[in-house]
Design a protein around this motif. Sequence first.
Motif, mmCIF file in Angstrom:
data_model
loop_
_atom_site.group_PDB
_atom_site.id
_atom_site.type_symbol
_atom_site.label_atom_id
_atom_site.label_comp_id
_atom_site.label_asym_id
_atom_site.label_seq_id
_atom_site.Cartn_x
_atom_site.Cartn_y
_atom_site.Cartn_z
ATOM 1 N N ALA A 36 0.830 -1.206 0.000
ATOM 2 C CA ALA A 36 0.000 0.000 0.000
ATOM 3 C C ALA A 36 0.867 1.258 0.000
ATOM 4 O O ALA A 36 0.638 2.185 -0.785
ATOM 5 N N ASN A 37 1.849 1.306 0.857
ATOM 6 C CA ASN A 37 2.707 2.482 0.945
ATOM 7 C C ASN A 37 3.520 2.689 -0.324
ATOM 8 O O ASN A 37 3.793 3.829 -0.728
ATOM 9 N N ALA A 38 3.924 1.585 -0.961
ATOM 10 C CA ALA A 38 4.729 1.693 -2.182
ATOM 11 C C ALA A 38 3.956 2.342 -3.322
ATOM 12 O O ALA A 38 4.561 2.886 -4.254
ATOM 13 N N LEU A 39 2.633 2.326 -3.271
ATOM 14 C CA LEU A 39 1.825 2.918 -4.330
ATOM 15 C C LEU A 39 1.823 4.441 -4.269
ATOM 16 O O LEU A 39 1.518 5.098 -5.265
ATOM 17 N N GLY A 40 2.108 5.000 -3.096
ATOM 18 C CA GLY A 40 2.210 6.448 -2.970
ATOM 19 C C GLY A 40 0.933 7.190 -3.294
ATOM 20 O O GLY A 40 0.971 8.274 -3.897
ATOM 21 N N THR A 41 -0.212 6.661 -2.915
ATOM 22 C CA THR A 41 -1.484 7.325 -3.209
ATOM 23 C C THR A 41 -1.673 8.553 -2.325
ATOM 24 O O THR A 41 -1.030 8.716 -1.291
ATOM 25 N N ASP A 42 -2.588 9.415 -2.756
ATOM 26 C CA ASP A 42 -2.833 10.652 -2.010
ATOM 27 C C ASP A 42 -3.547 10.391 -0.689
ATOM 28 O O ASP A 42 -3.348 11.124 0.290
ATOM 29 N N LEU A 43 -4.378 9.353 -0.649
ATOM 30 C CA LEU A 43 -5.176 9.081 0.542
ATOM 31 C C LEU A 43 -5.444 7.576 0.609
ATOM 32 O O LEU A 43 -5.562 6.918 -0.431
ATOM 33 N N ILE A 44 -5.519 7.052 1.808
ATOM 34 C CA ILE A 44 -5.909 5.659 2.014
ATOM 35 C C ILE A 44 -7.243 5.648 2.745
ATOM 36 O O ILE A 44 -7.401 6.304 3.777
ATOM 37 N N ALA A 45 -8.206 4.917 2.185
ATOM 38 C CA ALA A 45 -9.537 4.798 2.792
ATOM 39 C C ALA A 45 -9.800 3.331 3.108
ATOM 40 O O ALA A 45 -9.638 2.464 2.245
ATOM 41 N N VAL A 46 -10.205 3.058 4.342
ATOM 42 C CA VAL A 46 -10.503 1.692 4.770
ATOM 43 C C VAL A 46 -11.983 1.635 5.149
ATOM 44 O O VAL A 46 -12.409 2.301 6.093
ATOM 45 N N THR A 47 -12.747 0.822 4.422
ATOM 46 C CA THR A 47 -14.198 0.794 4.670
ATOM 47 C C THR A 47 -14.595 -0.405 5.538
ATOM 48 O O THR A 47 -15.463 -1.202 5.180
ATOM 49 N N GLY A 48 -13.952 -0.519 6.689
ATOM 50 C CA GLY A 48 -14.431 -1.397 7.735
ATOM 51 C C GLY A 48 -14.035 -2.854 7.670
ATOM 52 O O GLY A 48 -13.352 -3.307 6.760
ATOM 53 N N ASP A 49 -14.482 -3.570 8.703
ATOM 54 C CA ASP A 49 -14.117 -4.968 8.950
ATOM 55 C C ASP A 49 -12.595 -5.126 8.992
ATOM 56 O O ASP A 49 -12.005 -5.926 8.262
ATOM 57 N N PHE A 50 -11.987 -4.351 9.875
ATOM 58 C CA PHE A 50 -10.550 -4.434 10.100
ATOM 59 C C PHE A 50 -10.148 -5.785 10.684
ATOM 60 O O PHE A 50 -9.093 -6.302 10.363
ATOM 61 N N ILE A 51 -10.995 -6.319 11.582
ATOM 62 C CA ILE A 51 -10.534 -7.418 12.445
ATOM 63 C C ILE A 51 -11.588 -8.507 12.614
ATOM 64 O O ILE A 51 -12.767 -8.302 12.340
ATOM 65 N N ASP A 52 -11.106 -9.643 13.089
ATOM 66 C CA ASP A 52 -11.953 -10.677 13.672
ATOM 67 C C ASP A 52 -11.261 -11.139 14.938
ATOM 68 O O ASP A 52 -10.259 -11.850 14.889
ATOM 69 N N GLY A 53 -11.792 -10.703 16.071
ATOM 70 C CA GLY A 53 -11.195 -11.057 17.346
ATOM 71 C C GLY A 53 -11.173 -9.883 18.300
ATOM 72 O O GLY A 53 -11.372 -8.728 17.909
ATOM 73 N N SER A 54 -10.906 -10.167 19.542
ATOM 74 C CA SER A 54 -10.844 -9.131 20.571
ATOM 75 C C SER A 54 -9.568 -8.314 20.425
ATOM 76 O O SER A 54 -8.600 -8.735 19.768
ATOM 77 N N LEU A 55 -9.550 -7.154 21.057
ATOM 78 C CA LEU A 55 -8.355 -6.317 21.057
ATOM 79 C C LEU A 55 -7.179 -7.059 21.686
ATOM 80 O O LEU A 55 -6.045 -7.002 21.180
ATOM 81 N N GLU A 56 -7.447 -7.778 22.754
ATOM 82 C CA GLU A 56 -6.384 -8.549 23.403
ATOM 83 C C GLU A 56 -5.784 -9.581 22.456
ATOM 84 O O GLU A 56 -4.565 -9.765 22.393
ATOM 85 N N ALA A 57 -6.631 -10.249 21.676
ATOM 86 C CA ALA A 57 -6.155 -11.299 20.778
ATOM 87 C C ALA A 57 -5.469 -10.744 19.541
ATOM 88 O O ALA A 57 -4.547 -11.364 19.000
ATOM 89 N N ARG A 58 -5.878 -9.550 19.077
ATOM 90 C CA ARG A 58 -5.411 -9.036 17.785
ATOM 91 C C ARG A 58 -4.443 -7.865 17.909
ATOM 92 O O ARG A 58 -4.015 -7.327 16.886
#
Length: 372
Positions: free
Chosen positions: A171-193
């Motif tokens: 992602a960083n190598a592409l050098g885009t102007d903005l990165i947008a993440v439209t959800g579902d980052f994780i599966d699991g608790s904060l402690e686990a992930r």
Amino acid sequence: MIRLIPSLPALYVIARVVWPSPWPPAVKLGLSVLLLVASQYHLWSRLSSGSVFAPEFPRPVVILFNWAFGALALAAPMLLALDAAALVGRVLPGGGWAVSPAWREAAAVAASVLAAVAVAQAVRVPPLKDVTVAIPDLPPGFDGYTILHLTDLHISRLFPAAWAETVVARANALGTDLIAVTGDFIDGSLEARRTDVEPLRALRARDGVWAVPGNHEYFFDHDAWMRHLAGLGIRVLANAHTVLGRAGGRLVLAGVTDRSAPATGHPGPDLAAALAGIPAGAPVVLLDHQPANAPRAAAQGVMLQLSGHTHGGMIRGLDRLVARGNAGFVSGAYRVGGMVLYVSNGTALWPGFALRLGRPSELTRITLRPSP
């Protein structure tokens, strides 16, 4: 009783392939038990973590479960089709055609191979997909503006820190102007992930990393996850917007919460609040995890909506079923009134059904251009 439903494909495969085979009874019994165990993958996931959405097994075990579960899901309809053809053959004039055991065994082997290919396609780091979107009245300073769209990362035992590090590097190598993440980052608790999501801290873009929550964030202590993502430098647009500037021109980036949020006592998507106070005449790009509300966004003047959630339907053909639950939107670009909706196939997908056939994962680079 509901736990018996996932076992039905396994029972069908056992009845039509395993038990009629000439193998020793001990082999047939052992294989039958293994198939029934594989069919209950989601039960074992729940027992491992308290949730079907977060299997807490070593990654090779999660991959093996997905392969076996997928092979059963593919083999059962293949065998059913063979049996249906044989039934039709019996009632037609000159019928009596029967399916030989070799055909059924071939179907089971084919399903196993397809499942292996599907899992390999699902767990890879996705390739780049370029999409150009024409925006009416796009300010000249935003001609050629690039947004890297990530969605449905589902960081988990299946998509761990090493996978996330590779995605971030690409992602960083592409050098885009903005990165947008439209959800579902994780599966699991904060402690686990916590360790697995740490690579996201390194995401970089000129105008920052912006996001909205997906439905899976609400399954695992949404508030804690939103605080943690903010601490990683990811700015969450929860029914809010930001104004981007280029050469005197302005572009609005807005985001809404997921439509599943009210079920957990959190504010649902409120597009009116997200767009309140935006500069007059500035084009709006909206981040919304689920695509179903696209007509409403188009009616309120949004020019581009970026969504995920569907995983592209995962398997060509199955995508038609997925579309029914998402207002017909499942993969790629759609014209909705005067708006373009882009539904990404996803950067990854849920580890409970990690198969892809004909619906590849993607890193999506959106390039904005003015309408002719």
